[in-house]
Design a protein around this motif. Structure first.
Motif, PDB file in Angstrom:
ATOM      1  N   UNK A 234       0.842  -1.200   0.000  1.00 49.72           N
ATOM      2  CA  UNK A 234       0.000   0.000   0.000  1.00 49.72           C
ATOM      3  C   UNK A 234       0.876   1.249   0.000  1.00 49.72           C
ATOM      4  N   UNK A 235       1.912   1.272   0.821  1.00 50.51           N
ATOM      5  CA  UNK A 235       2.815   2.421   0.872  1.00 50.51           C
ATOM      6  C   UNK A 235       3.540   2.596  -0.459  1.00 50.51           C
ATOM      7  N   UNK A 236       3.907   1.483  -1.094  1.00 53.00           N
ATOM      8  CA  UNK A 236       4.611   1.559  -2.377  1.00 53.00           C
ATOM      9  C   UNK A 236       3.686   2.036  -3.491  1.00 53.00           C
ATOM     10  N   UNK A 237       2.418   1.612  -3.441  1.00 52.29           N
ATOM     11  CA  UNK A 237       1.428   2.093  -4.410  1.00 52.29           C
ATOM     12  C   UNK A 237       1.254   3.601  -4.246  1.00 52.29           C
ATOM     13  N   UNK A 238       1.182   4.051  -3.013  1.00 52.89           N
ATOM     14  CA  UNK A 238       1.022   5.476  -2.726  1.00 52.89           C
ATOM     15  C   UNK A 238       2.186   6.271  -3.335  1.00 52.89           C
ATOM     16  N   UNK A 239       3.405   5.764  -3.150  1.00 51.63           N
ATOM     17  CA  UNK A 239       4.578   6.445  -3.685  1.00 51.63           C
ATOM     18  C   UNK A 239       4.565   6.482  -5.205  1.00 51.63           C
ATOM     19  N   UNK A 240       4.154   5.366  -5.812  1.00 46.75           N
ATOM     20  CA  UNK A 240       4.115   5.306  -7.279  1.00 46.75           C
ATOM     21  C   UNK A 240       3.099   6.294  -7.838  1.00 46.75           C
ATOM     22  N   UNK A 241       1.937   6.379  -7.216  1.00 48.23           N
ATOM     23  CA  UNK A 241       0.906   7.317  -7.675  1.00 48.23           C
ATOM     24  C   UNK A 241       1.348   8.764  -7.482  1.00 48.23           C
ATOM     25  N   UNK A 242       2.138   9.014  -6.440  1.00 42.96           N
ATOM     26  CA  UNK A 242       2.685  10.355  -6.231  1.00 42.96           C
ATOM     27  C   UNK A 242       3.687  10.705  -7.333  1.00 42.96           C
ATOM     28  N   UNK A 250       2.977  12.522  -0.836  1.00 45.88           N
ATOM     29  CA  UNK A 250       3.200  11.137  -0.407  1.00 45.88           C
ATOM     30  C   UNK A 250       3.356  11.127   1.107  1.00 45.88           C
ATOM     31  N   UNK A 251       2.317  10.689   1.795  1.00 43.12           N
ATOM     32  CA  UNK A 251       2.334  10.665   3.260  1.00 43.12           C
ATOM     33  C   UNK A 251       3.161   9.510   3.811  1.00 43.12           C
ATOM     34  N   UNK A 252       3.570   8.585   2.940  1.00 37.16           N
ATOM     35  CA  UNK A 252       4.349   7.388   3.315  1.00 37.16           C
ATOM     36  C   UNK A 252       3.518   6.358   4.075  1.00 37.16           C
ATOM     37  N   UNK A 253       2.238   6.639   4.273  1.00 39.78           N
ATOM     38  CA  UNK A 253       1.399   5.741   5.058  1.00 39.78           C
ATOM     39  C   UNK A 253       1.194   4.411   4.335  1.00 39.78           C
TER      40      UNK A 253
END
Length: 532
Positions: A234-242, A250-253
């Motif tokens: 989930x954190x890696x998906x968040x980073x990729x979308x950022x 990217x909150x890193x959450x």
């Protein structure tokens, strides 16, 4: 004194002989600039000089006709010099050649070292005439690669049957000499989408340079990721979308929260995927695709843009269908009138890439079943059930099976005819649930339109006799009725796996017919293939 003059003559003759026959490091005979400094015809490049040049620079021989034409139409005067200095356009061309990778190209221009010497003020290795002809050849090569792309025969073999634009190097040179900035952007020669993809290419190359595109960790066996879940993925998906711009921060959450839901929805809508919050295995594969592969996709579609005439998007009215995005756009009066989902041909019955002109709208159509479908699908069903034809609103007419008009007709309530050798057309469909799929390759080659009725209404706006009531009655008819359009509407069936919208957002679509792979091999052959 009797021996002095002969000796001097020998020295002078030897000097000029060396000046005119100096060998460069490639073994090419060149003439020095100094040898032309006292000549009266140093601004003339005649046929004899051209023939000699292409004998010595044999790797440019294939471009001789185009280069000769440039000089012939300019009275055989030098092209790239003015007052013994390289023209502004010559300098711009030189820089563009050096930055060719920004155009999504790997351009092989022979004799690059010699061309660099032309712009080195300390170098006196290349004569003025040779320098001029080298630049003319480089111009032809660069323009052919950037503005034309692959040759027409090769393009046709890839399945692209849209007409390929033709380029006049002479005409283009005249305009560029007058205004070199046209080399930066020229909407008369390049499809506008090209420049949008060029911007996306720069962005993704910067992402690659930043080295933040790391492989994502995925659990095995894979399980769909949904809101409120928590994991390193989930954190890696968040980073990729950022990184891609679907999230502003990217909150890193590692918790799948509301912010990430919005980012996932933006990502899915941007890429033509089913708009929900579920992250399936195919989505992870797409997000986890190496950045280099994303860049290659952009470059491949820039190449496709080179083939298309820019006039495509300047028509006052046209329909454009893009197979990989499963989308139809109808433009009227220069504005987008309607956008609709479509589904297209399967792998076995691919929808062709070509253009035509819609000349008829057929309401309550009959569907004459192709004999191949009768042989491969219907015969067994008809043999097993004697009432099969009647139960499916079909009949036998002159030895052919056809389906009668009605709500269950496979062509739906309306079809759009644009004559073509493939016998492909657009039509409505009763199978509306098929539009819910992300990969929509279900037809036998025709284009099934989700908003077919709305498309017909939009096309008939300019014909007052076609009221909404009349259209409804025509679609509910027991017999087929046809309206011949007084003004034909151009239709373009294209294949773009990347596309940039007016907001600068890039979409990556599925390569449903594996055409990117084929084009990738042509544009970026491996070193092993190139050697062969």
């Amino acid at each position: 004194m009797k021996t002095f003059y002969p000796l001097a003559i020998i020295i002078v003759v030897s000097f000029f002989a060396l000046s005119f026959n100096k060998l460069d490091k490639n073994g090419l005979t060149t003439r020095t600039l100094s040898s032309y400094s006292t000549s009266n015809d140093n601004d003339v490049v005649d046929t004899e000089v051209l023939n000699d040049f292409f004998k010595r620079y044999s790797d440019l021989k294939k471009y001789q006709n185009e280069v000769t034409s440039l000089y012939k139409n300019r009275s055989y005067e030098t092209i790239w010099y003015s007052d013994n200095k390289i023209t502004e356009f010559g300098k711009v061309l030189h820089q563009k050649m050096k930055d060719a990778d920004d155009q999504g190209l790997e351009v092989n221009i022979p004799y690059r070292e010699e061309i660099e010497q032309i712009f080195d003020k300390k170098s006196k290795e290349i004569s003025k005439s040779d320098a001029d002809m080298l630049l003319s050849a480089a111009y032809v090569i660069y323009m052919r690669n950037v503005y034309e792309g692959l040759d027409a025969e090769t393009v046709k073999k890839t399945g692209w049957l849209l007409p390929k634009k033709k380029l006049s190097y002479d005409t283009l040179l005249d305009s560029l000499m007058t205004n070199p900035t046209l080399l930066e952007k020229n909407n008369v020669l390049l499809f506008d989408q090209y420049y949008k993809l060029e911007g996306a290419l720069k962005k993704y190359k910067q992402i690659e340079a930043d080295n933040n595109w790391k492989p994502m960790t995925v659990a095995t066996p894979y399980k769909d990721i949904r809101p409120d879940e928590k994991s390193i993925t989930v954190a890696q998906i968040r980073n990729r979308l950022f990184i891609m711009g679907d999230l502003k921060t990217d909150s890193k959450s590692d918790f799948y929260d509301r912010e990430l839901m919005d980012g996932v929805m933006h990502y899915k809508v941007r890429n033509g995927l089913k708009p929900n919050y579920i992250i399936g295995e195919d989505h992870i594969k797409d997000l986890n695709e190496p950045i280099g592969d994303k860049i290659k996709k952009i470059m491949i579609n820039m190449e496709r843009c080179r083939w298309i005439s820019p006039k495509l998007v300047t028509d006052n009215e046209y329909v454009m269908v893009n197979i990989p995005s499963f989308e139809l756009v109808y433009v009227k009066n220069g504005q987008v009138e309607l956008v609709s989902n479509v589904f297209v041909g399967s792998q076995l019955t691919k929808t062709s890439i070509f253009n035509g002109n819609i000349d008829k709208i057929v309401f309550s159509p009959y569907w004459t079943v192709p004999q191949s479908i009768v042989d491969n699908e219907l015969k067994l069903k008809m043999a097993a059930d004697k009432n099969y034809l009647a139960d499916n609103n079909m009949e036998m007419v002159n030895g052919q099976v056809r389906q009668k008009p009605g709500a269950k007709n496979s062509l739906g309530l309306v079809k759009f005819i644009f004559p073509n050798p493939e016998d492909i057309y657009m039509h409505d469909t009763p199978s509306k649930t098929l539009f819910d799929f992300e990969k929509r390759t279900f037809s036998h080659g025709c284009i099934n339109v989700q908003k077919a009725k709305e498309l017909a209404v939009a096309m008939l706006k300019d014909y007052p006799e076609w009221t909404q009531s009349r259209i409804d009655d025509a679609m509910a008819g027991k017999e087929e009725s046809t309206f011949k359009l007084p003004n034909k509407i151009p239709i373009y069936i294209t294949y773009f796996t990347t596309w940039v919208n007016d907001a600068g957002e890039i979409s990556f679509y599925q390569d449903v017919y594996n055409r990117d792979s084929e084009l990738n091999g042509l544009l970026f052959p491996t070193a092993e293939m190139a050697a062969n």
